[in-house]
Design an enzyme around this catalytic site. Sequence first.
Site, mmCIF file in Angstrom:
data_model
loop_
_atom_site.group_PDB
_atom_site.id
_atom_site.type_symbol
_atom_site.label_atom_id
_atom_site.label_comp_id
_atom_site.label_asym_id
_atom_site.label_seq_id
_atom_site.Cartn_x
_atom_site.Cartn_y
_atom_site.Cartn_z
ATOM 1 N N ASN A 54 -24.291 30.279 37.967
ATOM 2 C CA ASN A 54 -25.360 30.120 38.954
ATOM 3 C C ASN A 54 -25.289 28.721 39.563
ATOM 4 O OD1 ASN A 54 -26.265 29.249 36.365
ATOM 5 N ND2 ASN A 54 -28.413 29.461 36.934
ATOM 6 N N ILE A 55 -25.602 28.665 40.842
ATOM 7 C CA ILE A 55 -25.527 27.424 41.616
ATOM 8 C C ILE A 55 -26.845 27.281 42.363
ATOM 9 C CG2 ILE A 55 -24.262 26.147 43.393
ATOM 10 C CD1 ILE A 55 -21.850 28.094 42.776
ATOM 11 N N GLU A 56 -27.683 26.348 41.912
ATOM 12 C CA GLU A 56 -29.017 26.209 42.501
ATOM 13 C C GLU A 56 -29.000 25.189 43.635
ATOM 14 O OE1 GLU A 56 -31.684 25.586 39.176
ATOM 15 O OE2 GLU A 56 -31.525 27.712 38.629
ATOM 16 N N CYS A 65 -26.808 33.443 42.116
ATOM 17 C CA CYS A 65 -26.661 33.864 40.717
ATOM 18 C C CYS A 65 -25.189 33.863 40.303
ATOM 19 C CB CYS A 65 -27.208 35.270 40.522
ATOM 20 S SG CYS A 65 -28.992 35.416 40.671
ATOM 21 N N GLU A 67 -23.530 36.186 38.774
ATOM 22 C CA GLU A 67 -22.866 37.466 39.058
ATOM 23 C C GLU A 67 -22.361 37.506 40.491
ATOM 24 O OE1 GLU A 67 -25.785 36.856 37.692
ATOM 25 O OE2 GLU A 67 -26.524 38.518 36.489
ATOM 26 N N CYS A 102 -30.320 40.329 38.159
ATOM 27 C CA CYS A 102 -31.473 40.492 39.050
ATOM 28 C C CYS A 102 -31.211 41.644 40.024
ATOM 29 C CB CYS A 102 -31.767 39.197 39.792
ATOM 30 S SG CYS A 102 -30.695 38.910 41.221
HETATM 31 N N1 THU Z 1 -29.773 33.895 37.370
HETATM 32 C C1 THU Z 1 -28.474 34.324 37.349
HETATM 33 O O1 THU Z 1 -27.542 33.571 37.688
HETATM 34 N N2 THU Z 1 -28.218 35.589 36.932
HETATM 35 C C2 THU Z 1 -29.151 36.436 36.418
HETATM 36 O O2 THU Z 1 -28.815 37.535 35.996
HETATM 37 C C3 THU Z 1 -30.573 36.048 36.400
HETATM 38 C C4 THU Z 1 -30.893 34.736 37.007
HETATM 39 C C5 THU Z 1 -30.046 32.506 37.731
HETATM 40 C C6 THU Z 1 -30.761 32.275 39.024
HETATM 41 C C7 THU Z 1 -31.385 30.919 38.783
HETATM 42 O O3 THU Z 1 -30.410 29.914 39.048
HETATM 43 C C8 THU Z 1 -31.675 30.905 37.288
HETATM 44 O O4 THU Z 1 -30.850 31.914 36.727
HETATM 45 C C9 THU Z 1 -33.124 31.168 36.935
HETATM 46 O O5 THU Z 1 -33.582 32.307 37.566
#
Ligand code: THU
Length: 150
Positions: A54-56, A65, A67, A102
């Site tokens: 994941n890259i925020e 996310c 995935e 998600c």
């Molecule tokens: N996130 C994912 O990368 N994959 C998931 O299946 C659920 C959520 C990430 C998004 C965000 O960066 C962090 O987790 C919290 O929601």
Amino acid sequence: MKREKGFGMVDGETAEKLIKKAMEAREKAYAPYSRFYVGAALLTEAGQVYTGCNIENAAYGPSNCAERTAFFKAVSEGERSFLAIAIVGAGEESSGQYAAPCGVCRQVMAEFCRPEDFTVIIANTAGEYYVRTLGELLPDGFGAANLQKT
Ligand code: THU
């Protein structure tokens, strides 16, 4: 332990290899806002593995996310056929939690994968896991076939 029988498109050994790669990818997660770190490892039909984390973003909305990172990396390299994805998601101090994909990621999976057999391996940081098909996670989804019927 949430381990279940049946591994969908992959055997147990392959599932565990994918989980290991997802854990390694999780180390690369950029998640300074949620502090929830996710890694994914996507297996193609040809046996190649694409990882993602994941890259925020400070603006929150542009966050991606793990995935989808894995899928977009793979598709941008010309891949179109996938067997399975392993996902490991947890905060800094995991208490064995699991991160099922998600809704947006389920929809992205549905664009490229058959719901009946694409295999989603949901693991915790201890390496315990359970398995779902995409169809179990996204029943009665909307896809390309719906548009062809109009
Ligand atoms: N996130 C994912 O990368 N994959 C998931 O299946 C659920 C959520 C990430 C998004 C965000 O960066 C962090 O987790 C919290 O929601």
